[in-house]
Design an enzyme around this catalytic site. Structure first.
Site, short mmCIF file in Angstrom:
data_model
loop_
_atom_site.label_atom_id
_atom_site.label_comp_id
_atom_site.label_asym_id
_atom_site.label_seq_id
_atom_site.Cartn_x
_atom_site.Cartn_y
_atom_site.Cartn_z
N SER A 232 0.80 -1.22 0.00
CA SER A 232 0.00 0.00 0.00
C SER A 232 0.84 1.28 0.00
O SER A 232 0.28 2.37 -0.16
CB SER A 232 -0.92 0.02 1.22
N TYR A 233 2.16 1.18 0.17
CA TYR A 233 2.99 2.39 0.21
C TYR A 233 3.24 2.88 -1.21
O TYR A 233 3.70 2.10 -2.04
CB TYR A 233 4.34 2.10 0.87
N SER A 234 2.90 4.11 -1.61
CA SER A 234 2.39 5.19 -0.79
C SER A 234 1.04 5.68 -1.36
O SER A 234 0.96 6.73 -1.98
CB SER A 234 3.39 6.34 -0.79
N GLY B 192 2.01 0.53 -4.07
CA GLY B 192 3.03 -0.22 -4.79
C GLY B 192 4.22 0.61 -5.22
O GLY B 192 5.20 0.07 -5.76
N GLU B 193 4.18 1.92 -4.98
CA GLU B 193 5.28 2.78 -5.42
C GLU B 193 6.58 2.44 -4.72
O GLU B 193 7.65 2.40 -5.35
CB GLU B 193 4.93 4.26 -5.18
#
Length: 316
Positions: free
Chosen positions: A52-54, A63-64
């Site tokens: 879930s980041y960010s 997914g970043e």
């Protein structure tokens, strides 16, 4: 750098885990790559992230952070075996893309592996409790991934003592892999969720414990001491709740110990966590190389019993 056994997982990690939540958020790709180069060169071997980041950033989908770690690993394939990669599943990524069902875990792990550009995850954590899914179903999904070699160990974040007890009981009753690691919120200010029954349980069961918000969103760095300081970074508004009499007392104790140790308050705050019984390592992040070097210095800092007592008393 010395390492510590992460509970019964068979994994060994350095006394500090780097928080990858900054990758793709407050650290762009070039900065993220410099940080990853520097942290591995310094001997740190564990990086924590999540699918879930960010997602909280406008225009991001989640997914970043994993994606940037994966791009870095593609550039440095020889460093994969040097890293303990920790990621999580369960946060809300949109309709039908959240929770701890077998359906979602088996899909989400493939997404994480693709983004990380690796064929295995060292430690896979359930990010949040899922009241709609039984522990048996969740642990069965993890069992399948362990057998397939896609993950090497499992753990959980944000469980209280009652929930963790239920999960451990379910694993034992059904012959399933148990949560061998807990990731709770814990720092000099926020102690109540872990101190007491939860700490007693993880210690008794020999679970690895890696703490998040270890610097209370940066408050324990001493950077935020007034309302005027809250605009110093994107995380500033999350610090407002600490600007009270107790918070200021904790900062004063950190300043006192830091002065004697010739260290920074953040280094002392992290060293305090590292010295706590039953805790394997705190998670902390950096957005530049100077901050990263400060994290490394924290792993080299040894507090005296008197200094720990000063900090304990201030945080009561």
């Amino acid at each position: 750098m010395n390492t510590r056994a992460l509970g019964k997982t068979g994994l060994n990690i350095t006394p500090l885990v780097f928080g990858g939540n900054v990758f793709g958020w407050t650290a762009d790709e070039a900065t993220s790559f410099r940080l990853l180069d520097a942290l591995t060169d310094a001997g740190l071997n564990a990086v924590d992230t999540a699918d879930s980041y960010s997602r909280w950033v406008n225009g991001h989908q989640g997914g970043e952070s994993e994606t940037l770690i994966g791009r870095w690993l593609q550039r440095h394939p020889g460093k994969r075996d040097q890293l303990v990669l920790i990621t999580k599943v369960g946060s809300d990524l949109g309709p039908m893309r959240k929770g701890l069902s077998k359906r979602w875990i088996t899909a989400a792990v493939e997404d994480s592996l693709r983004r990380l550009q690796t064929d295995y995850i060292d430690l896979y954590l359930s990010h949040w409790p899922d009241p709609d899914t039984s522990y048996e179903e969740t642990l069965s999904a993890f069992q399948m991934l362990l057998k397939a070699g896609k993950i090497r160990a499992v753990g959980a974040s944000n469980l209280d003592a009652g929930q963790l007890t239920q999960a451990l009981d379910a694993a034992k009753a059904h012959g399933l892999p148990r949560y061998d690691v807990l990731q709770p919120e814990y720092n000099l200010y926020d102690r109540s969720k872990f101190d007491g029954a939860l700490r007693e349980l993880t210690t008794r069961e020999n679970l690895g414990v890696i703490t998040y918000y270890s610097l209370a969103s940066g408050f324990l760095s001493g950077k935020y001491r007034s309302q005027a300081d809250l605009n110093k970074s994107p995380r500033g508004q999350g610090v407002a709740k600490y600007l009270n009499e107790r918070g200021k007392r904790i900062l004063a104790a950190l300043d006192q110990v830091a002065g004697v140790q010739r260290a920074k308050p953040a280094e002392v705050a992290l060293a305090w966590i590292m010295a706590q019984d039953g805790i394997t390592a705190p998670i902390a992040s950096a957005t530049n190389l100077d901050q990263l070097q400060s994290l490394v210095r924290a792993t080299e800092l040894t507090l005296t019993a008197e200094q720990r007592s000063v900090l304990d008393e201030a945080s009561r």
